[in-house]
Design a protein around this motif. Sequence first.
Motif, PDB file in Angstrom:
ATOM      1  N   HIS A 176       4.713 -11.134   5.979  1.00 36.31           N
ATOM      2  CA  HIS A 176       4.585  -9.825   6.623  1.00 36.31           C
ATOM      3  C   HIS A 176       4.097 -10.066   8.036  1.00 36.31           C
ATOM      4  O   HIS A 176       3.800 -11.217   8.410  1.00 36.31           O
ATOM      5  CB  HIS A 176       3.602  -8.957   5.838  1.00 36.31           C
ATOM      6  CG  HIS A 176       3.848  -7.480   5.965  1.00 36.31           C
ATOM      7  ND1 HIS A 176       5.104  -6.926   5.977  1.00 36.31           N
ATOM      8  CD2 HIS A 176       2.987  -6.428   6.083  1.00 36.31           C
ATOM      9  CE1 HIS A 176       5.016  -5.613   6.075  1.00 36.31           C
ATOM     10  NE2 HIS A 176       3.737  -5.285   6.153  1.00 36.31           N
ATOM     11  N   PHE A 177       3.988  -9.002   8.856  1.00 36.90           N
ATOM     12  CA  PHE A 177       3.527  -9.207  10.230  1.00 36.90           C
ATOM     13  C   PHE A 177       2.187  -8.555  10.507  1.00 36.90           C
ATOM     14  O   PHE A 177       1.706  -8.599  11.641  1.00 36.90           O
ATOM     15  CB  PHE A 177       4.572  -8.726  11.253  1.00 36.90           C
ATOM     16  CG  PHE A 177       5.230  -7.428  10.898  1.00 36.90           C
ATOM     17  CD1 PHE A 177       4.617  -6.229  11.149  1.00 36.90           C
ATOM     18  CD2 PHE A 177       6.477  -7.427  10.298  1.00 36.90           C
ATOM     19  CE1 PHE A 177       5.221  -5.041  10.826  1.00 36.90           C
ATOM     20  CE2 PHE A 177       7.103  -6.243   9.978  1.00 36.90           C
ATOM     21  CZ  PHE A 177       6.474  -5.036  10.235  1.00 36.90           C
ATOM     22  N   PHE A 178       1.551  -7.954   9.508  1.00 37.70           N
ATOM     23  CA  PHE A 178       0.155  -7.537   9.613  1.00 37.70           C
ATOM     24  C   PHE A 178      -0.413  -7.418   8.209  1.00 37.70           C
ATOM     25  O   PHE A 178       0.309  -7.489   7.213  1.00 37.70           O
ATOM     26  CB  PHE A 178      -0.006  -6.234  10.415  1.00 37.70           C
ATOM     27  CG  PHE A 178       0.672  -5.030   9.813  1.00 37.70           C
ATOM     28  CD1 PHE A 178       0.029  -4.234   8.889  1.00 37.70           C
ATOM     29  CD2 PHE A 178       1.954  -4.675  10.207  1.00 37.70           C
ATOM     30  CE1 PHE A 178       0.645  -3.126   8.349  1.00 37.70           C
ATOM     31  CE2 PHE A 178       2.583  -3.555   9.682  1.00 37.70           C
ATOM     32  CZ  PHE A 178       1.930  -2.781   8.747  1.00 37.70           C
ATOM     33  N   CYS A 179      -1.737  -7.265   8.117  1.00 37.90           N
ATOM     34  CA  CYS A 179      -2.405  -7.224   6.814  1.00 37.90           C
ATOM     35  C   CYS A 179      -2.276  -5.829   6.212  1.00 37.90           C
ATOM     36  O   CYS A 179      -2.750  -4.851   6.791  1.00 37.90           O
ATOM     37  CB  CYS A 179      -3.872  -7.589   6.975  1.00 37.90           C
ATOM     38  SG  CYS A 179      -4.125  -9.308   7.472  1.00 37.90           S
ATOM     39  N   GLU A 180      -1.634  -5.764   5.058  1.00 34.93           N
ATOM     40  CA  GLU A 180      -1.379  -4.504   4.380  1.00 34.93           C
ATOM     41  C   GLU A 180      -1.563  -4.711   2.887  1.00 34.93           C
ATOM     42  O   GLU A 180      -1.370  -5.819   2.373  1.00 34.93           O
ATOM     43  CB  GLU A 180       0.031  -4.023   4.696  1.00 34.93           C
ATOM     44  CG  GLU A 180       0.280  -2.567   4.359  1.00 34.93           C
ATOM     45  CD  GLU A 180       1.670  -2.111   4.789  1.00 34.93           C
ATOM     46  OE1 GLU A 180       1.883  -0.899   4.831  1.00 34.93           O
ATOM     47  OE2 GLU A 180       2.526  -2.967   5.067  1.00 34.93           O
ATOM     48  N   VAL A 181      -1.918  -3.641   2.171  1.00 37.77           N
ATOM     49  CA  VAL A 181      -2.232  -3.749   0.744  1.00 37.77           C
ATOM     50  C   VAL A 181      -1.115  -4.417  -0.063  1.00 37.77           C
ATOM     51  O   VAL A 181      -1.363  -5.396  -0.778  1.00 37.77           O
ATOM     52  CB  VAL A 181      -2.580  -2.364   0.152  1.00 37.77           C
ATOM     53  CG1 VAL A 181      -2.718  -2.449  -1.375  1.00 37.77           C
ATOM     54  CG2 VAL A 181      -3.875  -1.826   0.755  1.00 37.77           C
TER      55      VAL A 181
END
Length: 314
Positions: A176-181
């Motif tokens: 992914h390209f950012f921290c997400e649940v």
Amino acid sequence: MWINNQSSLDDFILLGFSDRPWLETPLFVIFLVAYIFALFGNISIILVSCLDPQLDSPMYFFVSNLSFLDLCYTTSTVPQMLVNLRGPEKTISYGGCVAQLYIFLALGSTECILLAIMAFDRYTAICKPLHYPVIMNQRCCIHMATGTWISGFANSLVQSTLTVLTPRCGQRVMDHFFCEVPALLKLACTDTHVNEAELNVLGVLLLLVPLALILGTYVFIGRAVMRIHSSESRWKAFNTCASHLLVVFLFYFTAISMYVQPPSSYSRDRGKIMALFYGIVTPTLNPFIYTLRNKDVKAALRRALTKEFWVKTR
């Protein structure tokens, strides 16, 4: 080759689009332009809504809340994405990831509720114009806005805590390209059924319920618009409603596709595409769809460019 051996073992590696390096430069330019537009549009709306007395109404009070929210929403992810797209390392520190997770989820949850409140505001203004000043008084608007922000951050506190505490057994490479649940849950090395059930329940409460309320209010708004005798006024109202609904559909349906189903069912690229829509596209479009096409806001922006406007606001 882009992983630095000196990076902390606690850092997360964000693969992003590194499997397609030819995409990174075009995406960097697109995200940078979108971010600049988002900054310009949202800051402009916040300034004119706060400083221009002719925009002192519940509608623009909620719009300025939305603009501030979108300003923070894009800032929580896009700068980090730009750094990773142009730099050799694709990493984010553990603390940075946790902060990004909490802030992004809090702001996204808040926006889900805020869009529903804005639809209710429009419903009250169009369908109950005589009662509008009483229903949407200043105290009520402040209470609704405060409750919206508190609810969004409370939801994020629950989801983020459960996600961060999930064992990952040293796994730190996120596709992914950012921290997400959903992306973090895919790193879990234990059973995540409890997390997924909690994610689905809160997703229904914060996505499906507000969306149903929005669609319901627009049904009543549509019926009220149909009773307008002037065809020009009717077309203008339909055009405005259609623009609002476009943003609503882009935001809610892409978010629903991510948060109201098990993360294990996500395809490799679909999650990234959906996140781009509710994380970058809608916050960039919101100021232009909701207000910058509005005649009153255009007039306020023209007044803001005059010297007399700033003399009066001192």
